[in-house]
Design an enzyme around this catalytic site. Structure first.
Site, PDB file in Angstrom:
ATOM      1  N   PRO A 155     -15.380  -5.212   2.478  1.00 57.21           N
ATOM      2  CG  PRO A 155     -15.033  -4.330   4.622  1.00 57.21           C
ATOM      3  CD  PRO A 155     -14.321  -4.647   3.331  1.00 57.21           C
ATOM      4  CG  LEU A 156     -18.159  -1.003   3.702  1.00 55.10           C
ATOM      5  CD1 LEU A 156     -17.838   0.457   3.952  1.00 55.10           C
ATOM      6  CD2 LEU A 156     -19.365  -1.431   4.549  1.00 55.10           C
ATOM      7  N   GLY A 157     -18.157  -3.922  -0.222  1.00 61.06           N
ATOM      8  CA  GLY A 157     -18.196  -4.128  -1.674  1.00 61.06           C
ATOM      9  C   GLY A 157     -17.601  -2.927  -2.389  1.00 61.06           C
ATOM     10  CE1 TYR A 194      -3.057  -3.021   0.227  1.00 64.79           C
ATOM     11  CE2 TYR A 194      -3.459  -2.550   2.534  1.00 64.79           C
ATOM     12  CZ  TYR A 194      -3.690  -3.315   1.416  1.00 64.79           C
ATOM     13  OH  TYR A 194      -4.556  -4.385   1.487  1.00 64.79           O
ATOM     14  CG  LEU A 242     -22.174   1.211   1.184  1.00 59.79           C
ATOM     15  CD1 LEU A 242     -21.386   2.445   1.524  1.00 59.79           C
ATOM     16  CD2 LEU A 242     -22.448   0.390   2.439  1.00 59.79           C
TER      17      LEU A 242
HETATM   18  N1  LIG Z   1      -6.170  -8.832   0.811  1.00 58.62           N
HETATM   19  C1  LIG Z   1      -6.460  -8.133  -0.252  1.00 58.62           C
HETATM   20  O1  LIG Z   1      -6.196  -8.541  -1.386  1.00 58.62           O
HETATM   21  C2  LIG Z   1      -7.130  -6.805  -0.073  1.00 58.62           C
HETATM   22  C3  LIG Z   1      -7.650  -6.113  -1.180  1.00 58.62           C
HETATM   23  C4  LIG Z   1      -8.285  -4.897  -0.950  1.00 58.62           C
HETATM   24  C5  LIG Z   1      -8.382  -4.389   0.342  1.00 58.62           C
HETATM   25  N2  LIG Z   1      -7.830  -5.073   1.401  1.00 58.62           N
HETATM   26  C6  LIG Z   1      -7.936  -4.598   2.797  1.00 58.62           C
HETATM   27  O2  LIG Z   1      -9.311  -4.593   3.133  1.00 58.62           O
HETATM   28  C7  LIG Z   1      -9.697  -3.307   3.637  1.00 58.62           C
HETATM   29  C8  LIG Z   1     -11.142  -3.050   3.299  1.00 58.62           C
HETATM   30  O3  LIG Z   1     -11.342  -3.015   1.882  1.00 58.62           O
HETATM   31  P1  LIG Z   1     -11.619  -1.647   1.124  1.00 58.62           P
HETATM   32  O4  LIG Z   1     -11.187  -0.506   1.966  1.00 58.62           O
HETATM   33  O5  LIG Z   1     -11.006  -1.747  -0.215  1.00 58.62           O
HETATM   34  O6  LIG Z   1     -13.149  -1.726   0.821  1.00 58.62           O
HETATM   35  P2  LIG Z   1     -14.490  -1.364   1.599  1.00 58.62           P
HETATM   36  O7  LIG Z   1     -14.222  -1.205   3.056  1.00 58.62           O
HETATM   37  O8  LIG Z   1     -15.513  -2.321   1.123  1.00 58.62           O
HETATM   38  O9  LIG Z   1     -14.884   0.004   0.961  1.00 58.62           O
HETATM   39  C9  LIG Z   1     -14.145   1.137   1.074  1.00 58.62           C
HETATM   40  C10 LIG Z   1     -14.871   2.174   0.231  1.00 58.62           C
HETATM   41  O10 LIG Z   1     -16.125   2.453   0.837  1.00 58.62           O
HETATM   42  C11 LIG Z   1     -16.173   3.823   1.240  1.00 58.62           C
HETATM   43  N3  LIG Z   1     -16.750   3.874   2.600  1.00 58.62           N
HETATM   44  C12 LIG Z   1     -16.196   3.438   3.749  1.00 58.62           C
HETATM   45  N4  LIG Z   1     -17.034   3.647   4.792  1.00 58.62           N
HETATM   46  C13 LIG Z   1     -18.150   4.235   4.266  1.00 58.62           C
HETATM   47  C14 LIG Z   1     -19.348   4.692   4.831  1.00 58.62           C
HETATM   48  N5  LIG Z   1     -19.603   4.585   6.140  1.00 58.62           N
HETATM   49  N6  LIG Z   1     -20.270   5.235   4.007  1.00 58.62           N
HETATM   50  C15 LIG Z   1     -20.044   5.353   2.673  1.00 58.62           C
HETATM   51  N7  LIG Z   1     -18.913   4.937   2.082  1.00 58.62           N
HETATM   52  C16 LIG Z   1     -17.973   4.386   2.862  1.00 58.62           C
HETATM   53  C17 LIG Z   1     -14.755   4.338   1.219  1.00 58.62           C
HETATM   54  O11 LIG Z   1     -14.698   5.684   0.826  1.00 58.62           O
HETATM   55  P3  LIG Z   1     -14.253   6.850   1.874  1.00 58.62           P
HETATM   56  O12 LIG Z   1     -12.774   6.741   2.033  1.00 58.62           O
HETATM   57  O13 LIG Z   1     -14.691   8.085   1.173  1.00 58.62           O
HETATM   58  O14 LIG Z   1     -15.002   6.586   3.132  1.00 58.62           O
HETATM   59  C18 LIG Z   1     -14.106   3.449   0.153  1.00 58.62           C
HETATM   60  O15 LIG Z   1     -14.311   4.003  -1.123  1.00 58.62           O
HETATM   61  C19 LIG Z   1      -8.692  -2.358   2.963  1.00 58.62           C
HETATM   62  O16 LIG Z   1      -8.624  -1.120   3.614  1.00 58.62           O
HETATM   63  C20 LIG Z   1      -7.433  -3.172   3.031  1.00 58.62           C
HETATM   64  O17 LIG Z   1      -6.834  -3.048   4.326  1.00 58.62           O
HETATM   65  C21 LIG Z   1      -7.227  -6.277   1.202  1.00 58.62           C
END
Ligand SMILES: NC(=O)c1ccc[n+]([C@@H]2O[C@H](COP(=O)([O-])OP(=O)(O)OC[C@H]3O[C@@H](n4cnc5c(N)ncnc54)[C@H](OP(=O)(O)O)[C@@H]3O)[C@@H](O)[C@H]2O)c1
Length: 273
Positions: free
Chosen positions: A204-206, A58, A211
């Site tokens: 987790p939030l797709g 990252y 949403l």
């Molecule tokens: N192992 C792997 O291959 C892999 C791949 C991807 C991610 N990850 C890990 O998994 C974690 C979670 O995945 P992710 O961050 O990609 O996806 P996510 O949690 O599903 O979604 C994040 C997205 O949702 C928005 N969001 C978050 N909270 C919100 C809320 N309360 N209301 C509206 N929008 C919201 C964020 O925008 P804002 O910033 O504007 O809130 C961001 O665009 C990552 O941070 C990372 O640590 C691992």
């Protein structure tokens, strides 16, 4: 907040995905507002989050540097989980590289950037088709024997790969893509449940998609909660081994997401999704 075990470690059952503090599509370089990113990390810890997920890739490196800058010396009980095995030759690329020498280089870098002598949870970020899986997992097992890694986790794996890895080293966590809108890792989740392995759903939030599902929005309205809170509460109820790590670079979203740990869905509402 409910807790979950990672080996002998006990963490609150809502973690923080720190990838999103780097607020550009490629997760490349520095966040647009460094001070704000640090504020988000500190606020997560203040709100009781004691599990933070990051990776060498990252930034690359920036995310780990920011975590240490924001939170070191780490509060007692805080677990920083990082990952190895991806190479970032340029912004759009996330290339698997799980050769032992790359994993070793990643580990030494992460220890330095996170200012730690040992990584509490070290996750193999992906499976590299060019390297026998047993060799990559064996390298993490060696790191554990050397005392530089406390627990080993996997990411983006199948049930078969988890079984193969468990013959080499105890696996305490698996991190695969999973959310209300993407349940393709259901078999892996069930396998984790059966063996008491923590399951960390990424996206987790797709990536925001969960949403806008109309059933989620309707239930959120009924419960006077936000769609993100419903999506997280659904994950928490789905399985006792689930450890969601929603990611955000936004303070209001962070507060909203952490508060979701208190939202308990009824069986009927759960089934409706
Ligand atoms: N192992 C792997 O291959 C892999 C791949 C991807 C991610 N990850 C890990 O998994 C974690 C979670 O995945 P992710 O961050 O990609 O996806 P996510 O949690 O599903 O979604 C994040 C997205 O949702 C928005 N969001 C978050 N909270 C919100 C809320 N309360 N209301 C509206 N929008 C919201 C964020 O925008 P804002 O910033 O504007 O809130 C961001 O665009 C990552 O941070 C990372 O640590 C691992």
């Amino acid at each position: 907040m409910n807790t979950i075990r990672l080996g002998e470690l006990n963490v609150n059952r809502l973690g923080f995905g720190a990838m999103r503090i780097i607020d550009n599509d490629d997760i490349w370089g520095e966040p647009s507002d460094r001070k704000h990113a640090i504020k988000v990390l500190r606020r997560a810890a203040e709100l009781g989050v004691n599990f933070i997920d990051t990776a060498e890739s990252y930034g690359p490196h920036t995310d780990e540097i920011l975590i240490a800058e924001a939170l070191h010396p780490y509060p007692k009980g805080l677990v920083v989980a990082t990952k190895c095995g991806l190479s970032r030759p340029r912004p759009s690329r996330w290339d698997a590289d799980c050769r032992p020498e790359k994993l070793r280089k990643d580990l030494e870098g992460s220890l330095k950037r996170l200012r730690l002598d040992r990584i509490d949870l070290y996750q193999l970020h992906t499976v590299d088709s060019k390297v026998p899986f047993e060799v990559s997992v064996g390298t993490l097992a060696d790191m554990q024997r050397e005392g530089k890694v406390r627990h080993v986790g996997l990411s983006n794996v199948t049930v078969k790969q988890i079984e193969a890895a468990r013959k080499i080293v105890p696996i305490v966590s698996v991190q695969n893509r999973y959310s209300l809108s993407d349940r393709s890792s259901e078999a892996v989740l069930l396998h984790c449940e059966k063996h008491g392995i923590a399951f960390l759903p990424w996206y987790p939030l797709g990536d925001g998609a969960a949403l806008s599902v109309s059933k989620v929005k309707k239930l959120a309205e009924k419960l006077k909660a936000s769609p993100a809170q419903v999506a997280i509460a659904w994950l928490l109820k789905k399985s006792p081994v689930m450890l969601p790590i929603p990611g955000t670079g936004n303070l209001a979203h962070l507060e909203e997401n952490v508060a979701a740990a208190k939202l308990e869905l009824s069986n009927e509402d759960f089934r409706s999704l």
